[in-house]
Enzyme design. Structure first.
Site, PDB file in Angstrom:
ATOM      1  CE  LYS A   1      -7.755   2.226  -0.516  1.00 28.28           C
ATOM      2  NZ  LYS A   1      -6.643   3.157  -0.305  1.00 28.28           N
TER       3      LYS A   1
ATOM      4  CG  HIS B   1      -0.648   7.079  -0.940  1.00 29.79           C
ATOM      5  ND1 HIS B   1      -1.862   7.266  -1.564  1.00 29.79           N
ATOM      6  CD2 HIS B   1      -0.923   6.386   0.192  1.00 29.79           C
ATOM      7  CE1 HIS B   1      -2.830   6.723  -0.843  1.00 29.79           C
ATOM      8  NE2 HIS B   1      -2.284   6.179   0.228  1.00 29.79           N
TER       9      HIS B   1
ATOM     10  CG  HIS C   1      -1.884   1.132   1.269  1.00 25.23           C
ATOM     11  ND1 HIS C   1      -3.229   0.945   1.554  1.00 25.23           N
ATOM     12  CD2 HIS C   1      -1.739   2.465   1.054  1.00 25.23           C
ATOM     13  CE1 HIS C   1      -3.851   2.116   1.498  1.00 25.23           C
ATOM     14  NE2 HIS C   1      -2.959   3.056   1.220  1.00 25.23           N
TER      15      HIS C   1
ATOM     16  CG  ASP D   1      -1.695   4.704   3.983  1.00 26.96           C
ATOM     17  OD1 ASP D   1      -1.716   5.134   2.812  1.00 26.96           O
ATOM     18  OD2 ASP D   1      -2.519   5.070   4.857  1.00 26.96           O
TER      19      ASP D   1
ATOM     20  CG  HIS E   1      -9.800   4.677   3.372  1.00 26.10           C
ATOM     21  ND1 HIS E   1      -8.570   5.276   3.519  1.00 26.10           N
ATOM     22  CD2 HIS E   1     -10.558   5.133   4.400  1.00 26.10           C
ATOM     23  CE1 HIS E   1      -8.588   6.050   4.588  1.00 26.10           C
ATOM     24  NE2 HIS E   1      -9.784   5.998   5.141  1.00 26.10           N
TER      25      HIS E   1
ATOM     26  CG  HIS F   1      -5.002   2.168   5.801  1.00 25.10           C
ATOM     27  ND1 HIS F   1      -6.339   2.192   6.127  1.00 25.10           N
ATOM     28  CD2 HIS F   1      -4.888   2.869   4.656  1.00 25.10           C
ATOM     29  CE1 HIS F   1      -6.980   2.875   5.207  1.00 25.10           C
ATOM     30  NE2 HIS F   1      -6.140   3.290   4.301  1.00 25.10           N
TER      31      HIS F   1
HETATM   32  O1  DOR Z   1      -3.341   9.416   5.889  1.00 25.50           O
HETATM   33  C1  DOR Z   1      -3.656   9.086   4.762  1.00 25.50           C
HETATM   34  N1  DOR Z   1      -3.086   9.678   3.688  1.00 25.50           N
HETATM   35  N2  DOR Z   1      -4.579   8.160   4.590  1.00 25.50           N
HETATM   36  C2  DOR Z   1      -5.065   7.847   3.376  1.00 25.50           C
HETATM   37  O2  DOR Z   1      -5.925   6.997   3.299  1.00 25.50           O
HETATM   38  C3  DOR Z   1      -4.605   8.585   2.172  1.00 25.50           C
HETATM   39  C4  DOR Z   1      -3.272   9.149   2.384  1.00 25.50           C
HETATM   40  C5  DOR Z   1      -2.897  10.177   1.338  1.00 25.50           C
HETATM   41  O3  DOR Z   1      -3.124   9.915   0.143  1.00 25.50           O
HETATM   42  O4  DOR Z   1      -2.337  11.198   1.705  1.00 25.50           O
HETATM   43 ZN    ZN Z   2      -3.352   5.048   1.546  1.00 34.58          ZN
END
Ligand code: DOR
Ligand code: ZN
Length: 333
Positions: A95, A14, A12, A240, A134, A168
């Site tokens: 997702k 980003h 997971h 995450d 999520h 998460h």
């Molecule tokens: O804290 C988070 N940040 N939780 C998420 O689900 C998305 C992520 C983000 O993309 O910044």
């Molecule tokens: Zn995330």
């Protein structure tokens, strides 16, 4: 002392886009072999063309590192069977975000009503495309994930062939759900194994530890630690890791997200060693995910050694978890 992890996986992640992508993608590519890439860009990744182009930008950002991004689409309930059949060639999962639950989720699902999701879920079941979720309602912040438990139960019981990954997880309630339904799995982040709400807001406010779902109670962290440290086969590491530039974190209206990708393996080695279960780290950061997602990762070994690692104060304009602190384990590059 050293330990070699075969094909570390971040299930997971980003990576963002543009300049931020160029800063963070090489950091993940240095220490992981594959990672599940979240689709919450602006606009979200909802077409095969956008997905292919995004993958291309990721590949250019990582240069010569051996790393494979496992792509995902942003869930929409109007994806048809034919579209998904074609998409399956390029994706590892889809997702689902409840609309407004977190960063860039505005285009997400507005109702968890099973009937409005049935067609897409059935197509995904048949095509064996995992569903990443999520799992938060829009209720009271500490109860959002537990309240979402009934949605997970409905999804799991109505679509028994759909692999559902509770992303998460932060609560004991979610850990308990793993035992109740064969088709429920979970990712756990680094921060949720280390912190509780006390660390975020119990003293001075710590914006760099603020994420969604927010860290919960001590008994929740205990439950997460128990399944992660034991190498529970339904549980995978998913950082995450969610980078935001400093001015979006250290301000009034702090963005949610903790940046952990470049320090995660080192911190996990310390945690597993402290608990005398270093031998379970391989399952948590790789083997379990390979079985759950039924895939073969790239061949890549990462050697961790027990030599102090001073976490940088920032990577580019992003402050990582444990910034400026010393971790007991480092990566041997
Ligand atoms: O804290 C988070 N940040 N939780 C998420 O689900 C998305 C992520 C983000 O993309 O910044
Ligand atoms: Zn995330």
């Amino acid at each position: 002392m050293t330990i070699t992890i075969k094909a570390p996986l971040d299930m997971h992640l980003h990576l963002r886009d543009a300049e931020m992508l160029k800063v963070v993608a090489p950091l993940s590519a240095q220490t992981f072999s594959n990672a599940i890439i979240m689709p919450n860009l602006v606009p979200p990744v909802t077409t095969i063309e956008a997905l292919k182009e995004y993958k291309q930008r990721i590949m250019s950002a990582i240069g010569n590192e051996k790393f494979e991004p496992l792509m995902t689409l942003f869930f929409r309930n109007d994806y048809t069977y034919d579209f998904l059949k074609e998409a399956k060639k390029y994706i590892s999962a889809i997702k689902l975000y409840p609309s407004g639950a977190t960063t860039n989720s505005e285009g997400g699902v507005t109702s968890m009503d099973i009937e409005s999701l049935r067609e897409t879920f059935e197509a995904m079941s048949e095509l064996e495309i995992p569903l990443c979720v999520h799992g938060e309602t829009n209720g009271f912040v500490m109860d959002r994930e537990a309240e979402f438990g009934s949605v997970y139960e409905q999804f799991a019981s109505n679509f028994p062939k759909l692999k559902i990954i509770m992303e998460h997880i932060t609560t004991k309630n979610s850990v308990d759900l793993l035992e109740k339904y064969d088709n429920l799995y979970a990712t756990i982040t680094l921060q949720h194994l280390f912190i509780t709400l006390d660390d975020v807001a119990g003293g001075m406010l710590k914006p760099h530890l603020f994420c969604k779902p927010i860290a919960k109670r001590y008994e929740d962290r205990e439950a997460l630690l128990k399944v992660a440290l034991s190498g529970h086969p339904k549980v995978m590491f998913g950082s995450d890791s969610a980078p935001h530039p400093t001015h979006k974190k250290e301000c009034c209206g702090c963005a949610a997200g903790v940046f952990t990708a470049p320090i995660a393996l080192q911190a996990l080695a310390g945690l597993f060693e402290k608990n005398n279960v270093l031998e379970n780290l391989q399952s948590f950061v790789s083997n379990n995910a390979q079985k759950i997602y039924s895939f073969k990762p790239l061949e890549k070994n990462i050697v961790l050694e027990k030599t102090p690692f001073k976490v940088p104060n920032s990577y580019g304009d992003v402050v990582p978890m444990f910034a400026g602190e010393e971790l007991a384990w480092s990566i041997k590059f």
